[in-house]
Write a protein that holds these residues in place. Structure first.
Motif, PDB file in Angstrom:
ATOM      1  N   VAL A  31      -3.996   9.243  -1.435  1.00 49.02           N
ATOM      2  CA  VAL A  31      -3.304   8.518  -0.374  1.00 49.02           C
ATOM      3  C   VAL A  31      -1.821   8.565  -0.693  1.00 49.02           C
ATOM      4  CG1 VAL A  31      -3.602   6.277  -1.537  1.00 49.02           C
ATOM      5  CG2 VAL A  31      -3.160   6.351   0.921  1.00 49.02           C
ATOM      6  N   ASN A  32      -0.991   8.759   0.318  1.00 47.59           N
ATOM      7  CA  ASN A  32       0.456   8.875   0.136  1.00 47.59           C
ATOM      8  C   ASN A  32       1.156   7.587   0.537  1.00 47.59           C
ATOM      9  OD1 ASN A  32       0.305  11.556  -0.749  1.00 47.59           O
ATOM     10  ND2 ASN A  32       0.272  12.311   1.351  1.00 47.59           N
ATOM     11  N   VAL A  55      -9.168   6.723  -6.219  1.00 48.27           N
ATOM     12  CA  VAL A  55      -8.200   7.267  -5.267  1.00 48.27           C
ATOM     13  C   VAL A  55      -6.815   7.325  -5.923  1.00 48.27           C
ATOM     14  CG1 VAL A  55      -7.077   6.955  -3.030  1.00 48.27           C
ATOM     15  CG2 VAL A  55      -9.493   6.368  -3.310  1.00 48.27           C
ATOM     16  N   THR A  56      -6.217   8.499  -5.924  1.00 48.78           N
ATOM     17  CA  THR A  56      -4.880   8.687  -6.481  1.00 48.78           C
ATOM     18  C   THR A  56      -3.824   8.326  -5.447  1.00 48.78           C
ATOM     19  OG1 THR A  56      -5.612  10.462  -7.950  1.00 48.78           O
ATOM     20  CG2 THR A  56      -3.260  10.369  -7.443  1.00 48.78           C
ATOM     21  N   VAL A  57      -2.819   7.579  -5.886  1.00 45.36           N
ATOM     22  CA  VAL A  57      -1.715   7.213  -5.001  1.00 45.36           C
ATOM     23  C   VAL A  57      -0.513   8.093  -5.335  1.00 45.36           C
ATOM     24  CG1 VAL A  57      -0.219   5.380  -4.165  1.00 45.36           C
ATOM     25  CG2 VAL A  57      -2.539   4.833  -4.930  1.00 45.36           C
ATOM     26  N   ASN A  58      -0.095   8.904  -4.377  1.00 44.92           N
ATOM     27  CA  ASN A  58       1.119   9.701  -4.508  1.00 44.92           C
ATOM     28  C   ASN A  58       2.278   8.869  -3.959  1.00 44.92           C
ATOM     29  OD1 ASN A  58      -0.385  12.062  -5.365  1.00 44.92           O
ATOM     30  ND2 ASN A  58      -1.009  12.262  -3.236  1.00 44.92           N
ATOM     31  N   THR A  59       3.150   8.428  -4.859  1.00 48.24           N
ATOM     32  CA  THR A  59       4.215   7.506  -4.468  1.00 48.24           C
ATOM     33  C   THR A  59       5.522   8.236  -4.221  1.00 48.24           C
ATOM     34  OG1 THR A  59       3.189   5.806  -5.861  1.00 48.24           O
ATOM     35  CG2 THR A  59       5.438   5.406  -5.118  1.00 48.24           C
ATOM     36  N   VAL A  60       6.104   7.997  -3.061  1.00 50.79           N
ATOM     37  CA  VAL A  60       7.413   8.545  -2.713  1.00 50.79           C
ATOM     38  C   VAL A  60       8.384   7.374  -2.575  1.00 50.79           C
ATOM     39  CG1 VAL A  60       8.754   9.877  -1.044  1.00 50.79           C
ATOM     40  CG2 VAL A  60       6.381  10.511  -1.532  1.00 50.79           C
ATOM     41  N   ALA A 277      -5.532   4.534   3.325  1.00 49.79           N
ATOM     42  CA  ALA A 277      -4.389   3.639   3.474  1.00 49.79           C
ATOM     43  C   ALA A 277      -4.856   2.198   3.645  1.00 49.79           C
ATOM     44  CB  ALA A 277      -3.533   4.068   4.656  1.00 49.79           C
ATOM     45  N   VAL A 278      -5.864   2.007   4.484  1.00 47.24           N
ATOM     46  CA  VAL A 278      -6.409   0.662   4.692  1.00 47.24           C
ATOM     47  C   VAL A 278      -7.064   0.167   3.406  1.00 47.24           C
ATOM     48  CG1 VAL A 278      -8.090  -0.698   5.978  1.00 47.24           C
ATOM     49  CG2 VAL A 278      -6.723   1.032   7.168  1.00 47.24           C
ATOM     50  N   GLN A 279      -7.753   1.059   2.701  1.00 48.45           N
ATOM     51  CA  GLN A 279      -8.388   0.695   1.432  1.00 48.45           C
ATOM     52  C   GLN A 279      -7.347   0.200   0.433  1.00 48.45           C
ATOM     53  OE1 GLN A 279     -10.335   3.973  -0.537  1.00 48.45           O
ATOM     54  NE2 GLN A 279     -11.553   2.653  -1.869  1.00 48.45           N
ATOM     55  N   LEU A 280      -6.205   0.903   0.337  1.00 44.70           N
ATOM     56  CA  LEU A 280      -5.141   0.482  -0.568  1.00 44.70           C
ATOM     57  C   LEU A 280      -4.527  -0.831  -0.106  1.00 44.70           C
ATOM     58  CD1 LEU A 280      -3.158   0.808  -2.875  1.00 44.70           C
ATOM     59  CD2 LEU A 280      -1.843   2.408  -1.459  1.00 44.70           C
TER      60      LEU A 280
END
Length: 346
Positions: A31-32, A55-60, A277-280
């Motif tokens: 998830v981004n 789930v991996t979070v790609n953070t920008v 996104a909702v899961q996060l």
């Protein structure tokens, strides 16, 4: 207008060029997250999310121009979740057309109605109460926001710029409670009571109380958690030890609630991984995540019943101003204009 048209293609090209640095999250295990928050403040929570869900979070990290960037990326944007600080910024994302509504029983059951968008476009994740810093030796234990304009505090008040979002939010809340005319008079009264120019940051209010420049001021509570938990002997610790926190209320508000601003998030309009996104987003209001907000960042949790950092707990119970944040945010432009009208920052 010619400048805007020439600028947008370059912005779009820059944004699209940056997409290669972000996974398109085609796999359901990613998830981004686009965020204006310093990554270090939320990374521990994101790490726990990965451990618990896989789930991996790609953070920008987007310091400035998040709205413009996502707009420029258009329907090819990889952004799934947008996280910002300040209710005004959340509203701007919605009005900018880059979010989408969602329905979540989890979010609606945890987050009070006044701290989320009625249409499900945005949700608050943590609270930042706007409080009074008071010199610890003073016998002041209750205050209203209106008190800061009382002539008895002439030359004794410190505050940062009136145009800072923390303060325009408070001024907007004052307008919502008392009307524009009364708020203008209040602002003039606060300006007359300033011990120095409205400037600096919230921690500077504590610094200047220690230095004898003022006796009290308006600032966010979570900074006190940072200061009092700082290494003994450091400036931050000294500043924190010089003050006590009093949570003001609005004089005409029977609920006796304190004004809060928020950090929050919204699902991006073209999110390629809306489910993740909702899961996060739902994870961010879980007991574990809310405990981390409370004990790592000293922000007040949006979820009830979360154990607080001892310093934050020492401030006593937080009763939140029940006015919906969306209603307060409607008065932001009025608030900003009043700051200029009365020359508050001059």
């Amino acid at each position: 207008m010619r400048h805007t048209r020439s600028f947008m293609p370059a912005l779009r090209a820059l944004a699209l060029a940056g997409l290669a640095a972000v996974s398109t999250a085609a796999a359901a295990s990613e998830v981004n997250l686009y965020t204006t928050r310093e990554p270090g403040l939320i990374q521990p929570i994101l790490d726990e999310f990965k451990k618990d869900t896989g789930v991996t979070v790609n953070t920008v990290f987007v310091k400035d121009g998040l709205l413009e960037r996502v707009r420029a990326e258009g329907d090819k944007s990889p952004a799934d979740l947008l996280m910002v600080v300040d209710i005004g910024n959340l509203i701007d994302l919605v009005q900018g057309g880059i979010t989408q509504p969602l329905k979540s029983d989890t979010l609606n059951s945890v987050i009070p109605a006044n701290l989320r968008d009625p249409a499900g476009q945005w949700y608050a994740l943590s609270l930042r109460d706007r409080v009074a810093y008071v010199a610890k030796e003073l016998d002041i234990n209750t205050l209203t926001y209106e008190d800061f304009a009382d002539p008895k505090y002439k030359g004794k008040v410190c505050i940062r710029s009136g145009q800072h979002p923390y303060n325009t939010g408070l001024i907007a809340a004052m307008i919502a409670h008392n009307g524009e005319e009364a708020t203008e008079n209040w602002l003039r009264g606060v300006k007359a009571n300033l011990g120095r120019k409205a400037a600096g940051g919230d921690r500077d209010v504590a610094r200047d109380i220690l230095g004898g420049i003022c006796d009290l001021g308006i600032a966010n509570a979570y900074y006190v958690g940072r200061m009092k938990n700082a290494e003994p002997g450091t400036d931050n610790h000294k500043w924190g030890e010089a003050i006590k926190v009093v949570r003001p209320t609005f004089a005409n508000d029977k609920s006796k609630g304190t004004h809060v601003n928020v950090s929050g998030a919204a699902v991006a309009k073209h999110a390629p991984n809306k489910a993740q996104a909702v899961q996060l987003l739902e994870y961010l209001v879980s007991d574990k995540a809310q405990n981390m907000y409370a004990n790592a960042n000293y922000e007040y949790p949006v979820r009830a019943g979360v154990k607080l950092d001892p310093v934050v707990a020492s401030f006593g119970p937080l009763v939140v101003d029940p006015l919906p944040l969306a209603e307060i945010a409607k008065h932001r432009q009025q608030a900003s204009k009043l700051v200029d009208k009365v020359g508050f920052d001059q």
